[in-house]
Motif scaffolding. Structure first.
Motif, PDB file in Angstrom:
ATOM      1  N   SER A  53      -4.759  29.599  21.398  1.00 46.53           N
ATOM      2  CA  SER A  53      -4.728  29.680  22.861  1.00 46.53           C
ATOM      3  C   SER A  53      -5.542  28.556  23.492  1.00 46.53           C
ATOM      4  O   SER A  53      -5.139  27.994  24.514  1.00 46.53           O
ATOM      5  N   SER A 133      -6.456  32.953  30.213  1.00 47.35           N
ATOM      6  CA  SER A 133      -5.741  32.828  28.938  1.00 47.35           C
ATOM      7  C   SER A 133      -6.649  33.175  27.773  1.00 47.35           C
ATOM      8  O   SER A 133      -6.230  33.860  26.832  1.00 47.35           O
ATOM      9  N   ALA A 137      -6.274  36.217  25.221  1.00 51.62           N
ATOM     10  CA  ALA A 137      -6.262  35.961  23.777  1.00 51.62           C
ATOM     11  C   ALA A 137      -7.308  36.800  23.063  1.00 51.62           C
ATOM     12  O   ALA A 137      -7.036  37.383  22.002  1.00 51.62           O
TER      13      ALA A 137
END
Length: 191
Positions: A53, A133, A137
């Motif tokens: 990620s 993000s 993750a």
């Protein structure tokens, strides 16, 4: 800060990739026979999802989009993930040969684990910021590790119990996974 904690909890418990979207079912069923191998797989997946990620988000936003080729994201993400899995495989093989042997064929399968690719794609498709993000993750990978470890502990107990012959092995495992999915869905109403 509260936003990030809620994003992690949501990805980990409420929207668990394995129990709500059925991503990562292959290692979930294959590596969950012993808690030690399940924990090793969980840690390997945490590492791969977090690093993937951290790499795929800037690659998409700073290379693919400016170059006008955002449609290449799946291919590029798979290449990044495959490289990371090779790195993890080499490290585990060198420092923990017993874990490497226990994980067997499932370690290279992290490359095709839908959970890893799913997180990278979800981060891009939902236009999440880099921080969001990474929270997604972390929550997703912790959720995968938590569920596979709990599932392995239950499977150890199931293997030593007196089940009818027709339910031994995978049938009992699938019924257990279904019950776990229902239990995790119950958390949705609480949070």
């Amino acid at each position: 800060m509260l936003e990030f904690v809620l994003a992690i909890i949501s990805a980990m418990l409420i929207n668990n990739v394995t129990l709500s979207r059925f991503y990562g079912i292959c290692p979930f069923l294959g590596v969950s026979k012993k808690p030690t191998s399940a924990l090793g797989m969980g840690l390997a997946v945490i590492f791969v999802i977090m690093i993937a990620s951290a790499i795929t988000w800037p690659v998409y936003h700073y290379i693919l989009v400016p170059a006008g080729i955002p449609f290449m994201d799946t291919l590029v993400f798979i290449l990044v993930i495959a490289s990371l899995v090779q790195l993890v495989e080499m490290v585990i093989k060198k420092y923990s040969p017993s874990l490497y042997k226990a994980l067997g064929v499932y370690l290279p399968l992290i490359t095709t684990n839908c959970a890893v690719l799913g997180v990278a794609k979800e981060n891009v498709n939902n236009a999440l910021s880099f921080g969001a993000s990474m929270a997604n993750a972390l929550g997703t990978s912790l959720g995968f590790a938590l569920v596979i470890f709990i599932f392995s502990a239950i499977r150890v107990r199931l293997d030593s119990s007196n089940l009818p012959k027709a339910f031994k092995g995978i049938p009992a495992a699938l019924i257990t996974a279904a019950i776990m999915a229902i239990a995790f869905m119950g958390i949705k109403g609480m949070i």
